[in-house]
Scaffold this motif. Structure first.
Motif, PDB file in Angstrom:
ATOM      1  N   ILE A 126      -3.700   0.024  11.540  1.00 23.81           N
ATOM      2  CA  ILE A 126      -4.097  -1.383  11.512  1.00 23.81           C
ATOM      3  C   ILE A 126      -4.666  -1.668  10.125  1.00 23.81           C
ATOM      4  N   LEU A 127      -4.074  -2.666   9.453  1.00 27.22           N
ATOM      5  CA  LEU A 127      -4.528  -3.020   8.109  1.00 27.22           C
ATOM      6  C   LEU A 127      -5.700  -3.988   8.187  1.00 27.22           C
ATOM      7  N   ASP A 128      -6.685  -3.772   7.337  1.00 28.78           N
ATOM      8  CA  ASP A 128      -7.774  -4.745   7.261  1.00 28.78           C
ATOM      9  C   ASP A 128      -7.317  -5.915   6.389  1.00 28.78           C
ATOM     10  N   GLU A 129      -8.148  -6.903   6.257  1.00 31.25           N
ATOM     11  CA  GLU A 129      -7.778  -8.131   5.549  1.00 31.25           C
ATOM     12  C   GLU A 129      -7.438  -7.865   4.081  1.00 31.25           C
ATOM     13  N   GLN A 130      -8.205  -7.008   3.428  1.00 35.28           N
ATOM     14  CA  GLN A 130      -7.969  -6.701   2.023  1.00 35.28           C
ATOM     15  C   GLN A 130      -6.629  -5.984   1.835  1.00 35.28           C
ATOM     16  N   GLN A 131      -6.328  -5.039   2.704  1.00 32.71           N
ATOM     17  CA  GLN A 131      -5.051  -4.333   2.619  1.00 32.71           C
ATOM     18  C   GLN A 131      -3.883  -5.290   2.853  1.00 32.71           C
ATOM     19  N   GLN A 132      -4.031  -6.198   3.805  1.00 31.27           N
ATOM     20  CA  GLN A 132      -2.987  -7.167   4.104  1.00 31.27           C
ATOM     21  C   GLN A 132      -2.742  -8.085   2.896  1.00 31.27           C
ATOM     22  N   GLU A 133      -3.808  -8.513   2.236  1.00 39.87           N
ATOM     23  CA  GLU A 133      -3.675  -9.346   1.046  1.00 39.87           C
ATOM     24  C   GLU A 133      -2.957  -8.596  -0.075  1.00 39.87           C
ATOM     25  N   GLU A 134      -3.258  -7.320  -0.231  1.00 37.82           N
ATOM     26  CA  GLU A 134      -2.606  -6.506  -1.259  1.00 37.82           C
ATOM     27  C   GLU A 134      -1.111  -6.368  -0.969  1.00 37.82           C
ATOM     28  N   VAL A 135      -0.758  -6.145   0.283  1.00 35.63           N
ATOM     29  CA  VAL A 135       0.654  -6.055   0.680  1.00 35.63           C
ATOM     30  C   VAL A 135       1.355  -7.372   0.365  1.00 35.63           C
ATOM     31  N   ASN A 136       0.741  -8.499   0.725  1.00 39.10           N
ATOM     32  CA  ASN A 136       1.327  -9.816   0.443  1.00 39.10           C
ATOM     33  C   ASN A 136       1.513 -10.034  -1.060  1.00 39.10           C
ATOM     34  N   ARG A 137       0.519  -9.641  -1.847  1.00 39.32           N
ATOM     35  CA  ARG A 137       0.593  -9.816  -3.295  1.00 39.32           C
ATOM     36  C   ARG A 137       1.738  -9.016  -3.901  1.00 39.32           C
ATOM     37  N   VAL A 138       1.852  -7.749  -3.497  1.00 43.64           N
ATOM     38  CA  VAL A 138       2.901  -6.883  -4.045  1.00 43.64           C
ATOM     39  C   VAL A 138       4.288  -7.395  -3.635  1.00 43.64           C
ATOM     40  N   ILE A 139       4.434  -7.849  -2.400  1.00 49.55           N
ATOM     41  CA  ILE A 139       5.715  -8.382  -1.949  1.00 49.55           C
ATOM     42  C   ILE A 139       6.084  -9.627  -2.750  1.00 49.55           C
ATOM     43  N   SER A 140       5.136 -10.529  -2.924  1.00 49.65           N
ATOM     44  CA  SER A 140       5.396 -11.748  -3.686  1.00 49.65           C
ATOM     45  C   SER A 140       5.768 -11.423  -5.129  1.00 49.65           C
ATOM     46  N   GLU A 141       5.045 -10.504  -5.726  1.00 45.16           N
ATOM     47  CA  GLU A 141       5.311 -10.100  -7.104  1.00 45.16           C
ATOM     48  C   GLU A 141       6.691  -9.456  -7.228  1.00 45.16           C
ATOM     49  N   ALA A 142       7.054  -8.616  -6.275  1.00 52.34           N
ATOM     50  CA  ALA A 142       8.357  -7.946  -6.298  1.00 52.34           C
ATOM     51  C   ALA A 142       9.496  -8.951  -6.124  1.00 52.34           C
ATOM     52  N   LEU A 143       9.274  -9.979  -5.305  1.00 53.53           N
ATOM     53  CA  LEU A 143      10.297 -11.015  -5.128  1.00 53.53           C
ATOM     54  C   LEU A 143      10.515 -11.795  -6.420  1.00 53.53           C
ATOM     55  N   VAL A 144       9.438 -12.138  -7.109  1.00 55.36           N
ATOM     56  CA  VAL A 144       9.537 -12.927  -8.340  1.00 55.36           C
ATOM     57  C   VAL A 144      10.160 -12.102  -9.466  1.00 55.36           C
TER      58      VAL A 144
END
Length: 113
Positions: free
Chosen positions: A40-58
């Motif tokens: 189970i990811l905490d809020e900070q880990q979830q934000e990091e996953v979202n950031r890396v995914i967004s960055e990789a898409l761009v």
């Protein structure tokens, strides 16, 4: 070698043979023992996953996605093709060009490669 020892080995010789059904059961039991609980990811880990995914898409970078599926943790390296926010699914093209659909709630970690 005495006749007793030879005869003893012959008695148990058939127990060395594995039927395909037995082998399948042993493999299934071994796989069941290796099962892990879903992290189970905490809020900070979830934000990091979202950031890396967004960055990789761009940037179009390759990523290594660690994800949970049916009691096991897997890693997949490839390019994020798309992120369906409504269906919460990541579409990833691996190094062989094969597409994979990973439910977003199964993602454990994402790292730039």
């Amino acid at each position: 070698m005495s006749d007793h020892l030879k005869r003893g080995n012959v008695l148990w010789e058939s127990s060395r043979m594995f039927l395909p059904e037995h082998r399948e059961q042993l493999l299934a039991r071994r796989k069941e023992k290796e099962r892990v609980e879903k992290p189970i990811l905490d809020e900070q880990q979830q934000e990091e996953v979202n950031r890396v995914i967004s960055e990789a898409l761009v940037e179009g970078c390759q990523v290594t996605i660690t994800y949970y599926d049916e009691g096991h943790i897997y890693a997949l390296t490839g390019d994020i093709h798309s992120w369906d926010m409504y269906a919460q699914v990541l579409h990833v093209r691996d190094e062989d060009g094969e597409m994979h659909a990973i439910p977003f709630d199964h993602v454990v970690n994402v790292e730039m490669s």
